[in-house]
Design a protein around this motif. Sequence first.
Motif, PDB file in Angstrom:
ATOM      1  N   THR A 162     -34.134  52.580 -59.568  1.00  0.00           N
ATOM      2  CA  THR A 162     -33.545  52.872 -58.301  1.00  0.00           C
ATOM      3  C   THR A 162     -33.645  51.627 -57.166  1.00  0.00           C
ATOM      4  O   THR A 162     -34.816  51.158 -57.135  1.00  0.00           O
ATOM      5  N   GLN A 178     -30.288  55.233 -51.385  1.00  0.00           N
ATOM      6  CA  GLN A 178     -30.702  54.987 -52.797  1.00  0.00           C
ATOM      7  C   GLN A 178     -29.851  55.052 -53.708  1.00  0.00           C
ATOM      8  O   GLN A 178     -28.953  55.990 -53.964  1.00  0.00           O
ATOM      9  N   THR A 180     -29.099  54.691 -57.953  1.00  0.00           N
ATOM     10  CA  THR A 180     -29.753  54.610 -59.109  1.00  0.00           C
ATOM     11  C   THR A 180     -28.995  54.331 -60.426  1.00  0.00           C
ATOM     12  O   THR A 180     -27.814  54.747 -60.433  1.00  0.00           O
ATOM     13  N   TYR A 190     -23.424  61.192 -67.107  1.00  0.00           N
ATOM     14  CA  TYR A 190     -22.669  60.541 -66.232  1.00  0.00           C
ATOM     15  C   TYR A 190     -21.194  60.634 -66.492  1.00  0.00           C
ATOM     16  O   TYR A 190     -20.194  61.216 -66.128  1.00  0.00           O
ATOM     17  N   LYS A 203     -25.511  56.344 -59.031  1.00  0.00           N
ATOM     18  CA  LYS A 203     -25.816  57.526 -58.298  1.00  0.00           C
ATOM     19  C   LYS A 203     -26.475  57.018 -57.195  1.00  0.00           C
ATOM     20  O   LYS A 203     -27.286  56.348 -57.120  1.00  0.00           O
ATOM     21  N   PHE A 205     -28.162  58.553 -53.557  1.00  0.00           N
ATOM     22  CA  PHE A 205     -28.607  59.640 -53.032  1.00  0.00           C
ATOM     23  C   PHE A 205     -28.428  59.716 -51.408  1.00  0.00           C
ATOM     24  O   PHE A 205     -28.942  58.756 -50.841  1.00  0.00           O
ATOM     25  N   HIS A 207     -28.539  62.133 -47.595  1.00  0.00           N
ATOM     26  CA  HIS A 207     -28.987  63.462 -46.928  1.00  0.00           C
ATOM     27  C   HIS A 207     -27.656  63.859 -46.063  1.00  0.00           C
ATOM     28  O   HIS A 207     -27.138  62.960 -45.416  1.00  0.00           O
ATOM     29  N   LYS A 215     -28.831  67.643 -49.340  1.00  0.00           N
ATOM     30  CA  LYS A 215     -28.514  66.445 -49.839  1.00  0.00           C
ATOM     31  C   LYS A 215     -27.651  66.222 -50.665  1.00  0.00           C
ATOM     32  O   LYS A 215     -27.297  67.257 -51.340  1.00  0.00           O
ATOM     33  N   ASP A 217     -26.253  64.253 -54.131  1.00  0.00           N
ATOM     34  CA  ASP A 217     -26.173  63.137 -55.158  1.00  0.00           C
ATOM     35  C   ASP A 217     -24.729  62.857 -55.630  1.00  0.00           C
ATOM     36  O   ASP A 217     -23.843  63.547 -56.248  1.00  0.00           O
ATOM     37  N   LEU A 219     -22.197  60.678 -57.758  1.00  0.00           N
ATOM     38  CA  LEU A 219     -22.104  60.156 -59.058  1.00  0.00           C
ATOM     39  C   LEU A 219     -20.983  58.940 -59.112  1.00  0.00           C
ATOM     40  O   LEU A 219     -19.947  59.429 -58.506  1.00  0.00           O
ATOM     41  N   ILE A 233     -19.287  64.483 -56.083  1.00  0.00           N
ATOM     42  CA  ILE A 233     -20.470  65.242 -55.598  1.00  0.00           C
ATOM     43  C   ILE A 233     -20.599  66.583 -55.939  1.00  0.00           C
ATOM     44  O   ILE A 233     -19.644  67.352 -56.301  1.00  0.00           O
ATOM     45  N   LYS A 234     -21.741  66.936 -56.686  1.00  0.00           N
ATOM     46  CA  LYS A 234     -21.748  68.003 -57.553  1.00  0.00           C
ATOM     47  C   LYS A 234     -22.149  69.418 -56.641  1.00  0.00           C
ATOM     48  O   LYS A 234     -22.826  69.332 -55.645  1.00  0.00           O
TER      49      LYS A 234
END
Length: 248
Positions: A162, A178, A180, A190, A203, A205, A207, A215, A217, A219, A233-234
């Motif tokens: 990361t 961040q 990763t 992925y 990925k 990250f 907020h 938040k 994540d 991808l 975005i999940k």
Amino acid sequence: MLRRMIILSGLFLLLGNFASAKVTQLDYRATFGIFGTVGTIKNRLTQNAETYEINTKVRLAGLAKVLMGGQTEHYLSKGHMKDGLMVSDFYQMTSEKRDKKVVKEYRIDHDKKSVTKRVRKWKKERLVEDHTERLKFYAEDDLLTLYFNLGNAVKEKQKGKTYLFKSVGLEKQKGKVQITLPDEGQVAAYKKDLGQDGKIYAKAFIHQKNFRKKKGDILLSVAEDGFIHRSVIKDILLYGDAKLTRIR
């Protein structure tokens, strides 16, 4: 006569810069869970060996356009090239909705390592707010350059690690992002969301209050040319995934 020669020399230099500039059009379709297609994002990247400009326009469609009151967004990033990456000097975000308009401008002083932010708001074409502040952090990226630099910025990075990036336009998280890079054992997950054709997977990250659990994540799949091909975005607010797919 000397003045005319100087002006002509400047014009030839300017035309030379335009002639050597590379223009890349990158367009994306945005979909959101059960709502289907919710808009398009059109990006025009102009760059040469010394400078660049990214011009991005966001247009909503369908139900999203109705719910958001026909809101449009325009982003502009200008700066210089450094070691093959774009470095932002100026970043502007413009949002318009019905009779309201908001313009945020960021000017980055790399010598002083400082960022100045100016916010102006209009209502019914009347300026109702205008304030300037200095951010508490410094970054060479803005949101656009972070997005378009990513492929080149991480291609030599170690997988399974990361890395911390910083970007203006993300004040609530002090500019921190961040990134990763999955190791070989994680890539399969992925590819399930992003497809099999990515050269690099990552990925991000961040907020954000409208993401589930405050938040998100994001991808990312980077194509062979170094630009983002798909992003996901999940599970946002139980409505499903938000996806960007490159269509040009």
